[in-house]
Scaffold this motif. Structure first.
Motif, PDB file in Angstrom:
ATOM      1  N   ASP A   1      -8.236   1.379  -0.603  1.00 47.90           N
ATOM      2  CA  ASP A   1      -6.933   0.728  -0.734  1.00 47.90           C
ATOM      3  C   ASP A   1      -6.265   0.455   0.611  1.00 47.90           C
ATOM      4  O   ASP A   1      -5.247  -0.247   0.670  1.00 47.90           O
ATOM      5  N   ILE A   2      -6.807   1.016   1.673  1.00 48.18           N
ATOM      6  CA  ILE A   2      -6.167   0.913   2.986  1.00 48.18           C
ATOM      7  C   ILE A   2      -6.444  -0.458   3.602  1.00 48.18           C
ATOM      8  O   ILE A   2      -7.602  -0.872   3.745  1.00 48.18           O
ATOM      9  N   ASP A   3      -5.386  -1.159   3.946  1.00 47.33           N
ATOM     10  CA  ASP A   3      -5.535  -2.475   4.558  1.00 47.33           C
ATOM     11  C   ASP A   3      -5.900  -2.348   6.022  1.00 47.33           C
ATOM     12  O   ASP A   3      -5.564  -1.374   6.684  1.00 47.33           O
TER      13      ASP A   3
ATOM     14  N   ASP B   1      -9.491   5.380   0.491  1.00 48.08           N
ATOM     15  CA  ASP B   1      -9.996   4.555   1.591  1.00 48.08           C
ATOM     16  C   ASP B   1     -10.071   3.084   1.211  1.00 48.08           C
ATOM     17  O   ASP B   1      -9.736   2.196   2.011  1.00 48.08           O
TER      18      ASP B   1
ATOM     19  N   ARG C   1      -5.055   4.591   9.789  1.00 45.47           N
ATOM     20  CA  ARG C   1      -4.039   3.922   8.981  1.00 45.47           C
ATOM     21  C   ARG C   1      -3.747   4.703   7.691  1.00 45.47           C
ATOM     22  O   ARG C   1      -2.607   4.742   7.237  1.00 45.47           O
ATOM     23  N   ARG C   2      -4.765   5.342   7.134  1.00 47.16           N
ATOM     24  CA  ARG C   2      -4.523   6.167   5.943  1.00 47.16           C
ATOM     25  C   ARG C   2      -3.627   7.350   6.298  1.00 47.16           C
ATOM     26  O   ARG C   2      -2.708   7.691   5.542  1.00 47.16           O
TER      27      ARG C   2
ATOM     28  N   LYS D   1      -9.547   2.776   9.691  1.00 43.99           N
ATOM     29  CA  LYS D   1      -9.090   3.040   8.325  1.00 43.99           C
ATOM     30  C   LYS D   1      -8.546   4.462   8.203  1.00 43.99           C
ATOM     31  O   LYS D   1      -7.542   4.697   7.520  1.00 43.99           O
ATOM     32  N   ARG D   2      -9.182   5.402   8.867  1.00 51.41           N
ATOM     33  CA  ARG D   2      -8.734   6.792   8.819  1.00 51.41           C
ATOM     34  C   ARG D   2      -7.357   6.946   9.466  1.00 51.41           C
ATOM     35  O   ARG D   2      -6.484   7.641   8.940  1.00 51.41           O
TER      36      ARG D   2
ATOM     37  N   VAL E   1       0.813  -1.213   0.000  1.00 53.12           N
ATOM     38  CA  VAL E   1       0.000   0.000   0.000  1.00 53.12           C
ATOM     39  C   VAL E   1       0.852   1.270   0.000  1.00 53.12           C
ATOM     40  O   VAL E   1       0.572   2.218  -0.739  1.00 53.12           O
TER      41      VAL E   1
ATOM     42  N   TYR F   1      -0.090   6.134   6.713  1.00 52.13           N
ATOM     43  CA  TYR F   1       0.551   5.991   5.403  1.00 52.13           C
ATOM     44  C   TYR F   1       0.973   7.357   4.854  1.00 52.13           C
ATOM     45  O   TYR F   1       2.042   7.501   4.243  1.00 52.13           O
TER      46      TYR F   1
ATOM     47  N   TRP G   1      -2.249  12.753   2.174  1.00 50.22           N
ATOM     48  CA  TRP G   1      -3.519  12.044   2.358  1.00 50.22           C
ATOM     49  C   TRP G   1      -4.088  11.605   1.013  1.00 50.22           C
ATOM     50  O   TRP G   1      -4.599  10.502   0.847  1.00 50.22           O
TER      51      TRP G   1
ATOM     52  N   TYR H   1      -3.587   8.307  -1.233  1.00 50.94           N
ATOM     53  CA  TYR H   1      -4.253   7.047  -0.900  1.00 50.94           C
ATOM     54  C   TYR H   1      -5.769   7.196  -1.028  1.00 50.94           C
ATOM     55  O   TYR H   1      -6.317   8.294  -0.968  1.00 50.94           O
TER      56      TYR H   1
END
Length: 505
Positions: free
Chosen positions: A212-214, A210, A253-254, A250-251, A28, A257, A205, A208
Motif C-alpha cells: 500500500d506504500i506509495d 508494503d 516511507r512506511r 518503501k521501508r 495512504v 507513515y 508499523w 500499513y
C-alpha cells in the motif's frame, strides 16, 4: 464581527510534508484525528515555512520575522532575548503561556516569552551545531544511516521525548481546567516526529502494508542533471554515491507513515482532553510543522532545499466561532502566525507589533474572506548553501535566486512537479522580472552573505572558548511538576480542590 479572546492550543510537529496526509490529498496515511480536525476547520493548501530547517524556521515563526532579519541562519544560531515572540505578545495581551516540547532555542534564554517550559528541549542549546559554508560534511547532518535503520522499533529517543511532551501537555490542560487563574491560555505542544530516524512502534508499523506504500512521484534525477545546490546537498548528506534500493525507500516511507499515525494519536489525545474538560468550545486549535520532508522526491531526502515537499507545511486551524470545511488557496507562511495570534488574542487591535513584520494575519481566511495574492519568502542560509539562496512565491510562480547558483523559475499551476525551469522562456519574462524585483527589494544578498560568514566565525570561536575548562550548559532543566499533584497538606482539601468534573454528590 468582533472576536472574543479564546484559548489557543498550538500543536507543532517536525518534518511533516502536507503531501503525506489525507487533508492534502494523500490516500495512504491513517490519521483520523487530523482528518477530523481538517474537516472541522480551515485548511491552508499553500502554507510555507520560511526556512527548511528546524531552528531558523521556528525562530522565524515565533518572531514573525525572516531568518536573515534575526540572524537565524542555521541550527546553531541564537535568538536574541530582545526579539519579541508571539509568546511575549500574548503575555502582554493577558494570556498565560506554556511550552511543552521542542522549540530548538539556542542560547541562555530558553523561554523567549513563555511563562513556563514543561519539558527540556531535545536538541542542544549551545553553538555546537553552527553551520560552516566552508565544510563539505558536518557531523550533525543527516546521512545514509537513516536507510539502514528504518523500520519498526520497541523504543527510541524520539518516542521517549514525544511521550513526555504529550504527557505534560495533557496534564497541563487538566491543570488549566481546574485552575482559578482567569486568563486565557496559550499552550504549545511541540513534537519531534515524524523527523528521521524513520522508526516507529510496531503497532503503528502494522497499520500499513508494503503493497500500500506509495513511491516518490518524481523518480531520482541523475546527479549530473541536478542543479548545483542539490549536488552540494546530496554530497552533504553522503547520498552522492549511495542510491537507496526500492525496498529501502518503501521501508522508510512506511515508517514515516507510522510516525505520522503516532502524531495523529497524540493529536487525538489532546483534542479529547480539551473536550473532556469542556474547553473545546472556547479553544482555537492550530496544527502545523516547522518544514517538510522530500522523502525521495527527485532522489532527495530530509529537508534544506526549496522544492515543494521540503518547504510546504500543513496548516490547519479550527476556530470554535468560524465555519468548518474552508480551504484557502492563497500563499501563506509561518511568519503570518504572529500577527494572526495578535489579532486573535487582542481583537481590539490595541496591542501593536513593536517593530516591522512582513507577515499578515490569516484571520480573514478563517472567516472565509479572500485575503490577498500572498507573497511568501523562504531562505536557505545554512551549511551547504555556500551563499544565500532565496525563494519568492507569488501566486503560482516561484523564483529561486542566489549569488552563486543558476536561478530557477517554476509555474506550479502547470508544473507542480517542478521539472521545467522557465527562466529562458520569453513568455514568462515579465513574471520573472516581477519576482526578481520583489527579491531585490527584500534582500541585500551581499550584505547577508557577509553577515552569515561573520556569525559563523563568531559562534565557532565562542563555542570553543566556552567548552574549554569548566562548561556551563544552556540546556533547560524543567522542574518536577509531578510533585504538584501529590498530597502536601490536608487530605480533604487536597482531594476536593484537585478533582475535576466529579459526578458524585
Amino acid at each position: 464581527m468582533t472576536i472574543s479572546p479564546k484559548n489557543i492550543l498550538f500543536i507543532q510537529v517536525d518534518q511533516l510534508t502536507p503531501i503525506m496526509i489525507p487533508a492534502y490529498g494523500n490516500a495512504v496515511a491513517n490519521v483520523p484525528n487530523l482528518s477530523s480536525l481538517a474537516s472541522g476547520g480551515t485548511v491552508f493548501d499553500f502554507a510555507y515555512c520560511n526556512s527548511p530547517l528546524c531552528y531558523p524556521s521556528r525562530s522565524s515563526m515565533m518572531s514573525g520575522k525572516l531568518p536573515s532579519e534575526i540572524e537565524a541562519y542555521d541550527n546553531g544560531s541564537e535568538l536574541p532575548a530582545s526579539v519579541p515572540t508571539f509568546a511575549h505578545y500574548l503575555r502582554r495581551a493577558g494570556y498565560q503561556t506554556s511550552l511543552s516540547g521542542k522549540m530548538h532555542f539556542v542560547g541562555p534564554d530558553q523561554l523567549h516569552g513563555f511563562e513556563e517550559r514543561l519539558t527540556t528541549d531535545i536538541y542542544p542549546a549551545d553553538f555546537s551545531w553552527t553551520g560552516d559554508w566552508n565544510s563539505t560534511f558536518q557531523e550533525h547532518n543527516n546521512d545514509t544511516t537513516a536507510f539502514t535503520q528504518a523500520g519498526p522499533c520497541v523504543r527510541n529517543p524520539q518516542i521517549d521525548y514525544d511521550e513526555e511532551v504529550l504527557h505534560r501537555a495533557k496534564r497541563k490542560l487538566f491543570n488549566l481546567a481546574r485552575s482559578s487563574d482567569p486568563r486565557p491560555f496559550l499552550l504549545v505542544a511541540s513534537f519531534t516526529q515524524p523527523h528521521d530516524p524513520y522508526q516507529c512502534e510496531e503497532r503503528f508499523w502494522d497499520l500499513y502494508r508494503d503493497e500500500d506504500i506509495d513511491m516518490p512521484i518524481v523518480s531520482a534525477i541523475p546527479f549530473d542533471e541536478q542543479d548545483p545546490y542539490t549536488q552540494r546537498l546530496l554530497t552533504q548528506y553522503r547520498l552522492r554515491d549511495f542510491t537507496p534500493t526500492p525496498e529501502q525507500i518503501k521501508r522508510v516511507r512506511r515508517a514515516y507513515y507510522g510516525m505520522i499515525s503516532y502524531i495523529d494519536e497524540a493529536v487525538g489525545v489532546l483534542l479529547q482532553t480539551l473536550k473532556s474538560t469542556g474547553r473545546d468550545k472556547d479553544t482555537i486549535v492550530i496544527f502545523t510543522s516547522d518544514h517538510g520532508e522530500m522523502l525521495g522526491e527527485r532522489g532527495l531526502w530530509y529537508k534544506r532545499c526549496l522544492y515543494e515537499h521540503s518547504v510546504r507545511v500543513p496548516l490547519i486551524v479550527r476556530h470554535p466561532e468560524f465555519g468548518a470545511g474552508i480551504r484557502v488557496k492563497e500563499n501563506v507562511s509561518l511568519i503570518d502566525l504572529l500577527p494572526t495570534m495578535l489579532e486573535l488574542a487582542d481583537p481590539t487591535g490595541s496591542l501593536k507589533a513593536v517593530d516591522k513584520i512582513i507577515g499578515q494575519s490569516i484571520v480573514p481566511c478563517l472567516k472565509g474572506i479572500k485575503r490577498y495574492e500572498g507573497t511568501t519568502f523562504v531562505e536557505c542560509l545554512f551549511e551547504g548553501a555556500g551563499a544565500p539562496i532565496m525563494m519568492v512565491k507569488k501566486g503560482s510562480y516561484k523564483l529561486i535566486t542566489s549569488l552563486r547558483d543558476p536561478e530557477q523559475l517554476f509555474d506550479l499551476s502547470s508544473d507542480p512537479k517542478e521539472l521545467t525551469n522557465l527562466l529562458a522562456n520569453p513568455s514568462h519574462a515579465n513574471k520573472y522580472k516581477e519576482l526578481k524585483c520583489i527579491a531585490k527589494e527584500q534582500w541585500d544578498l551581499e550584505r547577508i552573505e557577509s553577515a552569515v560568514l561573520l556569525s559563523q566565525r563568531r559562534r565557532k570561536f565562542v563555542h570553543r572558548a566556552l567548552t574549554a575548562g569548566a562548561y556551563t550548559p544552556w540546556d533547560f532543566v524543567p522542574t518536577d511538576q509531578g510533585s504538584g499533584q501529590c498530597l502536601r497538606g490536608g487530605y480533604a482539601e487536597w482531594l476536593s480542590t484537585n478533582t475535576l468534573g466529579s459526578r458524585f454528590s
